[in-house]
Design an enzyme around this catalytic site. Structure first.
Site, short mmCIF file in Angstrom:
data_model
loop_
_atom_site.label_atom_id
_atom_site.label_comp_id
_atom_site.label_asym_id
_atom_site.label_seq_id
_atom_site.Cartn_x
_atom_site.Cartn_y
_atom_site.Cartn_z
N LYS A 35 0.84 -1.20 0.00
CA LYS A 35 0.00 0.00 0.00
C LYS A 35 0.88 1.25 0.00
CE LYS A 35 -0.04 -0.27 4.98
NZ LYS A 35 -0.55 -1.06 6.10
N TYR A 256 17.36 29.25 8.93
CA TYR A 256 16.21 30.01 9.45
C TYR A 256 16.19 29.98 10.99
CZ TYR A 256 13.98 30.24 4.84
OH TYR A 256 13.68 30.50 3.54
C1 LIG Z 1 0.21 -1.93 6.64
C2 LIG Z 1 -0.33 -3.16 7.24
C3 LIG Z 1 0.51 -4.24 7.55
C4 LIG Z 1 2.00 -4.17 7.42
O1 LIG Z 1 2.56 -3.61 8.59
P1 LIG Z 1 4.13 -3.52 8.79
O2 LIG Z 1 4.29 -3.06 10.18
O3 LIG Z 1 4.64 -2.54 7.79
O4 LIG Z 1 4.67 -4.88 8.54
C5 LIG Z 1 -0.08 -5.41 7.99
N1 LIG Z 1 -1.42 -5.49 8.15
C6 LIG Z 1 -2.26 -4.48 7.89
C7 LIG Z 1 -3.71 -4.64 8.09
C8 LIG Z 1 -1.74 -3.27 7.43
O5 LIG Z 1 -2.57 -2.25 7.19
#
Ligand SMILES: *Cc1c(COP(=O)(O)O)cnc(C)c1O
Length: 361
Positions: A35, A256
């Site tokens: 994702k 800054y």
């Molecule tokens: C993003 C996600 C993961 C992966 O998590 P990581 O900590 O990056 O391994 C697993 N399960 C769900 C439901 C997620 O949304």
């Protein structure tokens, strides 16, 4: 041409990290979490590189369609299921798998014509303590009964998600896992619980499927370690270059707000073409590590939109054009995240279109 800001993503590292997941969870199948543009690594390119995992996990149908249209045939799971009833047609057409976490989604399935060419493949999400998505323990029975009686639904299994698996001393993960097992009981179907932290620290939760995200990209979710401690290889190296070098005298300030003051006779300051407008964290404190010519130096002063400053006093002969690595090879993203009060997850996801993402063998 122009600014030389680049994120190179190594196919070899991605493949290596998948193998490490297979070693750690030898009896489990893998839903590789890609994702959010594969955590910033490039959705389609990552999917093509590791297409031989058992499934991919994405946040929504747009991400799933993008990789299908690039020719990726691997199973794709929509981790939050459908957002609109109309998506069910596309789910059929492109053979996506659904997570069902809400009554609204069950209704959409009930209303869909039962004469589908193929059954909807679904996972039921159970809320065991994260309190984000999923049916609560007292709702589960009913949700399960309704779904398993739908003729056009093929129930693959059961999922839950850990809230604190990155805290090795917390008892919550075991509690969530026990509750999950108790709720699911002996019902037929696959079990899927573990994210990266679950895979690395809670082997008793591996179940039939695991859902690695962060570790695929070579990083650790724990506050006290880096991917290397788990034999992972950082997939991304983020680089830029030095575009100016100057001497500043005692008492002079940099950047800054003048938040960093030179307290030596002179310091050599290098300006790096990378700032928060590229995705570097503005919150990175003085002293955040950066590699220049492969050597460690530290940031000084505030991060600007297009630039940040580093103290080059400890290095010899750094000239304009010297290569800079912000994180990746030789500099774990976990360290940068710690200095910026954030997580590697967020750093991966935040860099902008200005950064060219390139996949290399
Ligand atoms: C993003 C996600 C993961 C992966 O998590 P990581 O900590 O990056 O391994 C697993 N399960 C769900 C439901 C997620 O949304």
């Amino acid at each position: 041409m122009g600014r030389n800001v680049l994120a190179q993503v190594s196919q070899q590292a991605l493949r290596h990290n998948v193998k490490e997941v297979r070693k750690l969870a030898a009896n489990a199948k893998i839903i590789a979490m890609i994702k959010a543009n594969a955590y910033g690594h490039g959705l389609a390119k990552v999917a093509k590189t590791i297409h031989d995992v058992d499934a991919f996990g994405v946040a929504c149908i747009d991400e799933a369609l993008l990789i299908r249209k690039e020719g990726v045939q691997t199973n794709i799971v929509l981790m939050e299921g459908i957002f609109r009833d109309e998506e069910l047609e596309l789910v059929q057409k492109y053979h996506f798998t659904l997570v069902v976490h809400h009554w609204r989604q069950i209704q959409a399935l009930q209303q869909y014509p039962k004469t589908t060419p193929e059954k909807f493949k679904i996972w039921i999400k159970i809320n065991t303590g994260m309190n984000r998505l999923g049916f609560s323990p007292n709702e589960f029975d009913e949700a399960y009964t309704v779904l398993s009686n739908l003729p056009h639904v093929d129930l693959i299994g059961f999922m839950t998600h850990f809230a604190k698996a990155d805290e090795k001393n917390s008892t919550l993960t075991q509690q969530q896992s026990d509750l999950f097992n108790q709720i699911v009981g002996k019902r037929p179907g696959q079990r899927c619980l573990a994210n990266t932290a679950g895979i690395l620290a809670w082997s008793q939760t591996h179940g039939d499927w695991v859902r690695p995200g962060l570790m695929l990209y070579g990083a650790s979710p724990f506050a006290d370690s880096t991917g290397k401690d788990f034999n992972l290889i950082p997939a991304m190296t983020l680089s830029s270059e030095i575009i100016a070098v100057r001497d500043v005298g005692m008492g002079e300030k940099v950047g800054y707000g003048g938040t960093w003051e030179n307290n030596k006779k002179t310091s050599k300051i290098g300006i790096v073409a990378f700032g928060y407008g590229d995705g570097y964290p503005w919150h990175a404190k003085n002293g955040t590590p950066v590699l220049v010519n492969g050597q460690r130096v530290q940031t000084v002063g505030r991060v600007s939109m297009d630039m940040l400053a580093v103290d080059l006093s400890s290095l010899n002969n750094v000239e304009v054009g010297a290569p800079v690595i912000l994180w990746g090879k030789g500099l774990p993203i976990e360290e940068v995240a710690r200095h910026a009060g954030t997580l590697p997850y967020e750093l991966f996801c935040r860099f902008t279109e200005r950064v060219q993402v390139e996949i290399v063998s």
